[in-house]
Design an enzyme around this catalytic site. Structure first.
Site, mmCIF file in Angstrom:
data_model
loop_
_atom_site.group_PDB
_atom_site.id
_atom_site.type_symbol
_atom_site.label_atom_id
_atom_site.label_comp_id
_atom_site.label_asym_id
_atom_site.label_seq_id
_atom_site.Cartn_x
_atom_site.Cartn_y
_atom_site.Cartn_z
ATOM 1 N N ASP A 95 3.406 6.151 -5.490
ATOM 2 C CA ASP A 95 2.062 5.643 -5.731
ATOM 3 C C ASP A 95 1.165 6.881 -5.869
ATOM 4 O O ASP A 95 1.553 7.982 -5.460
ATOM 5 C CB ASP A 95 1.655 4.778 -4.523
ATOM 6 N N ASP A 109 -2.937 6.944 -5.650
ATOM 7 C CA ASP A 109 -4.102 6.973 -4.762
ATOM 8 C C ASP A 109 -3.661 6.793 -3.309
ATOM 9 O O ASP A 109 -3.052 5.773 -2.973
ATOM 10 C CB ASP A 109 -5.074 5.837 -5.131
#
Ligand code: BG6
Ligand code: MG
Length: 231
Positions: free
Chosen positions: A25, A27
């Protein structure tokens, strides 16, 4: 043409190898853009006189811009025209803040981990719900590490649906069970588990406790703890 039986055998052999790719991922895992998302939503919420706190922002981790808007403005009936205008305004503020991002905004341990995995021959991908993901990874100067990128433009249903991770695995040419996902959001852990992938949760157990492995930060990940790495 690959014979049906051969393909099945190839797939079974690939599955036995277990983890061959790491899907990150963006953020909250590679960089802390959650703060910029917060400031942009807060600016919008203040302008619209809607209450919004840092605590509320935690619920937005990993979920799409539209889902975030719906949570913040749930008390208001928004026309589609207004909803689009609000999302556009928030994104303008967010992109203003993104201008400041540099390699100095990579979270501790990220470059070391990406380098280590690359040296072992693991395939690397990034899967983020953000439509701004490519801007962020360009500014962080890490695009060259990834063999595949899945972002908010790649699929219709983002996290907690498994689609983003399945898209990334497909881009890598691997089965879901050959992929390990590194995530900081509950919605992301749910998505990766539904996809049938191994999971590392980054953050407090009350948020990512459903993951197979949980660490407080990327820097704390111990590859030796993780079973079945085949790269
Ligand atoms: C995720 C963030 O990565 O991207 C969410 O964790 C954000 O907070 C989502 O809402 C969508 O981002 P963007 O850049 O498309 O508005
Ligand atoms: Mg995240």
């Amino acid at each position: 043409m690959v014979h049906q039986g051969n393909r099945k055998r190839q797939e079974a052999e690939q599955a036995k190898i277990k983890i061959r790719a790491f899907i990150f991922d963006l953020d909250g895992v590679l960089t802390d853009t959650a703060e910029y998302h917060y400031r942009a939503w807060k600016r919008l919420a203040d302008e619209e006189r809607v209450p919004f706190t840092r605590n509320d922002n935690e619920k937005l981790r990993g979920i799409s811009r539209r889902a975030s808007l719906n949570l913040i403005f749930q008390e208001r009936k928004l026309t589609e025209y207004k909803a689009l205008e609000l999302m556009d305004r928030k994104n303008g503020y967010y992109r203003e803040y993104l201008n400041n991002i540099t390699t100095g905004d990579l979270l501790p341990g990220v470059i070391e981990l990406l380098g280590k995995l690359q040296a072992r021959g693991c395939r690397l991908a990034m899967a983020s719900a953000s439509k701004n993901a490519s801007t962020v990874i360009e500014q962080l100067n890490i695009a060259s590490y990834f063999d595949a990128i899945a972002d908010g433009n790649s699929v219709k249903k983002t996290k907690p649906a498994p689609d983003l991770f399945l898209y990334a695995a497909n881009q890598l040419g691997l089965l879901p069970e050959n992929c390990l996902v590194v995530e900081d959001a509950e919605a992301g852990i749910v998505a990766a588990r539904v996809a049938g992938m191994v999971t590392i949760g980054i953050g407090p157990p009350e948020r990512v406790g459903e993951a197979d492995y949980v660490y407080p930060s990327v820097e704390a990940i111990e590859l030796d703890d993780i079973q079945g790495i085949g790269c």
